[in-house]
Structures are given as structure tokens and as C-alpha cells.
Design a protein around this motif. Structure first.
Motif, PDB file in Angstrom:
ATOM      1  N   THR A  72       0.791  -1.056   0.085  1.00 42.33           N
ATOM      2  CA  THR A  72       0.110  -0.026  -0.059  1.00 42.33           C
ATOM      3  C   THR A  72       0.999   1.271  -0.144  1.00 42.33           C
ATOM      4  O   THR A  72       0.617   2.284  -1.065  1.00 42.33           O
ATOM      5  N   ARG A  73       1.939   1.348   0.753  1.00 48.48           N
ATOM      6  CA  ARG A  73       2.766   2.346   0.958  1.00 48.48           C
ATOM      7  C   ARG A  73       3.547   2.522  -0.398  1.00 48.48           C
ATOM      8  O   ARG A  73       3.806   3.666  -0.943  1.00 48.48           O
ATOM      9  N   PHE A  74       4.285   1.276  -1.016  1.00 46.22           N
ATOM     10  CA  PHE A  74       4.948   1.591  -2.264  1.00 46.22           C
ATOM     11  C   PHE A  74       4.126   1.786  -3.665  1.00 46.22           C
ATOM     12  O   PHE A  74       4.523   2.316  -4.541  1.00 46.22           O
ATOM     13  N   ARG A  82      10.516   2.834  -6.832  1.00 50.65           N
ATOM     14  CA  ARG A  82      10.291   1.893  -6.050  1.00 50.65           C
ATOM     15  C   ARG A  82      11.502   1.142  -5.291  1.00 50.65           C
ATOM     16  O   ARG A  82      11.672   0.803  -4.207  1.00 50.65           O
ATOM     17  N   THR A  83      12.446   0.511  -6.422  1.00 52.81           N
ATOM     18  CA  THR A  83      13.420  -0.252  -5.973  1.00 52.81           C
ATOM     19  C   THR A  83      14.561   0.544  -5.146  1.00 52.81           C
ATOM     20  O   THR A  83      15.038   0.188  -4.251  1.00 52.81           O
ATOM     21  N   ASP A  84      14.661   1.710  -5.736  1.00 51.34           N
ATOM     22  CA  ASP A  84      15.533   2.544  -5.089  1.00 51.34           C
ATOM     23  C   ASP A  84      15.155   2.861  -3.491  1.00 51.34           C
ATOM     24  O   ASP A  84      16.070   3.097  -2.620  1.00 51.34           O
ATOM     25  N   GLU A  85      13.896   3.216  -3.433  1.00 50.23           N
ATOM     26  CA  GLU A  85      13.394   3.563  -2.133  1.00 50.23           C
ATOM     27  C   GLU A  85      13.370   2.482  -1.134  1.00 50.23           C
ATOM     28  O   GLU A  85      13.786   2.396  -0.032  1.00 50.23           O
ATOM     29  N   LEU A  86      13.068   1.036  -1.630  1.00 54.50           N
ATOM     30  CA  LEU A  86      13.170  -0.079  -1.065  1.00 54.50           C
ATOM     31  C   LEU A  86      14.485  -0.267  -0.382  1.00 54.50           C
ATOM     32  O   LEU A  86      14.760  -0.452   0.763  1.00 54.50           O
ATOM     33  N   LYS A  87      15.432   0.083  -1.229  1.00 55.28           N
ATOM     34  CA  LYS A  87      17.015   0.050  -0.629  1.00 55.28           C
ATOM     35  C   LYS A  87      17.399   0.908   0.416  1.00 55.28           C
ATOM     36  O   LYS A  87      18.293   0.771   1.432  1.00 55.28           O
ATOM     37  N   GLN A  88      16.662   1.990   0.487  1.00 60.89           N
ATOM     38  CA  GLN A  88      16.715   3.149   1.332  1.00 60.89           C
ATOM     39  C   GLN A  88      15.975   3.009   2.741  1.00 60.89           C
ATOM     40  O   GLN A  88      16.452   3.401   3.737  1.00 60.89           O
TER      41      GLN A  88
END
Length: 173
Positions: A72-74, A82-88
Motif C-alpha cells: 500500500t505504501r509503495f 520503488r526499488t531505490d526507495e526499498l534499498k533506502q
């Protein structure tokens, strides 16, 4: 594989992961699981603290590890980011509802996710921030689980590893 093929493969895997982060099951199912670094604290965990994920504040994740809270957040984040945000993004198990009693150091969120997909007839599995080639395609998706689970099976070849987190002497990845 040479470097160009690896880059192409990594791009394909990350695009599929980005779609799954937004809630799509088209390429496989996303699941949350306890990473090695937090597994021993699972029984003590009541809630989780996160950083500001996607500019929308902390993620209200509780002990149930409901993956729809993450998707829901992503889904609010543009797919290309999204994948860059996931890694951060970081997740920290807490021993209290107020999220003040931290049980581990911050752990990258990609270490908490599992995802399996098939590209060109080969299966790939994201496990603890690393992509593993698991062999020829098999039917079905990754089995979602919120329980602690063993490390990837021997013989899986790591094709990419997140560099967003280095374990301390007290934790392992």
C-alpha cells in the motif's frame, strides 16, 4: 553471463520487483519474512519502526508482518523509484507499541522481503537483499510466509547483492 547480460537481467528483475512492491502479482508474489539479523528477536517483537518511506512518513507495520501494509505504501511511489526507495528503507523490530525500545539495528527493508519470478525460463529469488538464480522455471510463486524461514538452499547462485547494509559483529545477513 557477461556484464551486459547481468545488467539486463538485473533491470528485468528490478522492474518485476517494482511492480510487486506496488501490489501487482503479475510476475510473482511478494512476502515479508524474518531476516537472519532479526530472527532471534522475533518472539520479543511487538511492532516495527521505519524511516520515512517514500516521503509519506513511517510505515505502520505491526507484528503480523502484513505485506499489504508495505505494498500500500509503495503503490504511492512511482514505479521507477520503488526499488531505490526499498534499498533506502529500514525496518527495526521494537519491543513496545510506542516503537521506542529497539531490538536490532536498522535493517534494510529488502532484507525483509522475499520475491520469486521467472525471466527467460529461469527462476530468480530475492532473499535478504540478494538475487539468487534458482534454476529452471517451476510452476507457482514464492510461498508467502511471516514466520522465520531458513536461508536459501545450497547451490543457488547469487547474481546480485544489496550493498545498503553491512552486518555488525552481533548480527549476520
Amino acid at each position: 553471463m557477461n556484464a551486459i547480460e547481468d545488467d539486463t537481467l538485473l533491470t528485468a528483475l528490478e522492474r518485476r520487483l517494482a511492480a510487486a512492491l506496488g501490489g501487482s502479482t503479475r510476475f510473482g508474489r511478494l512476502a515479508l519474512r524474518w531476516p537472519t539479523a532479526a530472527r532471534r528477536r522475533a518472539a520479543d517483537t511487538v511492532a516495527f519502526r521505519t524511516n520515512d518511506v517514500g516521503g509519506y512518513g513511517p510505515v505502520p507495520l505491526d507484528r503480523s508482518l502484513d505485506v499489504t501494509v508495505i505494498t500500500t505504501r509503495f503503490a504511492k511511489i512511482p514505479e521507477f523509484a520503488r526499488t531505490d526507495e526499498l534499498k533506502q528503507s529500514r525496518l527495526i523490530p521494537c519491543a513496545d507499541q510506542e516503537r521506542e525500545e529497539l531490538l536490532t539495528a536498522p535493517i534494510p527493508m529488502d532484507h525483509w522481503l522475499t520475491f520469486e519470478t521467472t525471466v527467460a525460463g529461469r527462476s530468480y529469488h530475492l532473499h535478504e537483499g540478494r538475487w539468487h538464480e534458482t534454476g529452471p522455471s517451476r510452476s507457482g510463486y514464492a510461498r508467502p510466509t511471516n514466520a522465520t524461514s531458513p536461508d536459501p538452499k545450497p547451490g543457488r547462485r547469487v547474481i546480485w547483492s544489496s550493498t545498503g547494509w553491512a552486518p555488525t559483529a552481533q548480527t549476520t545477513s
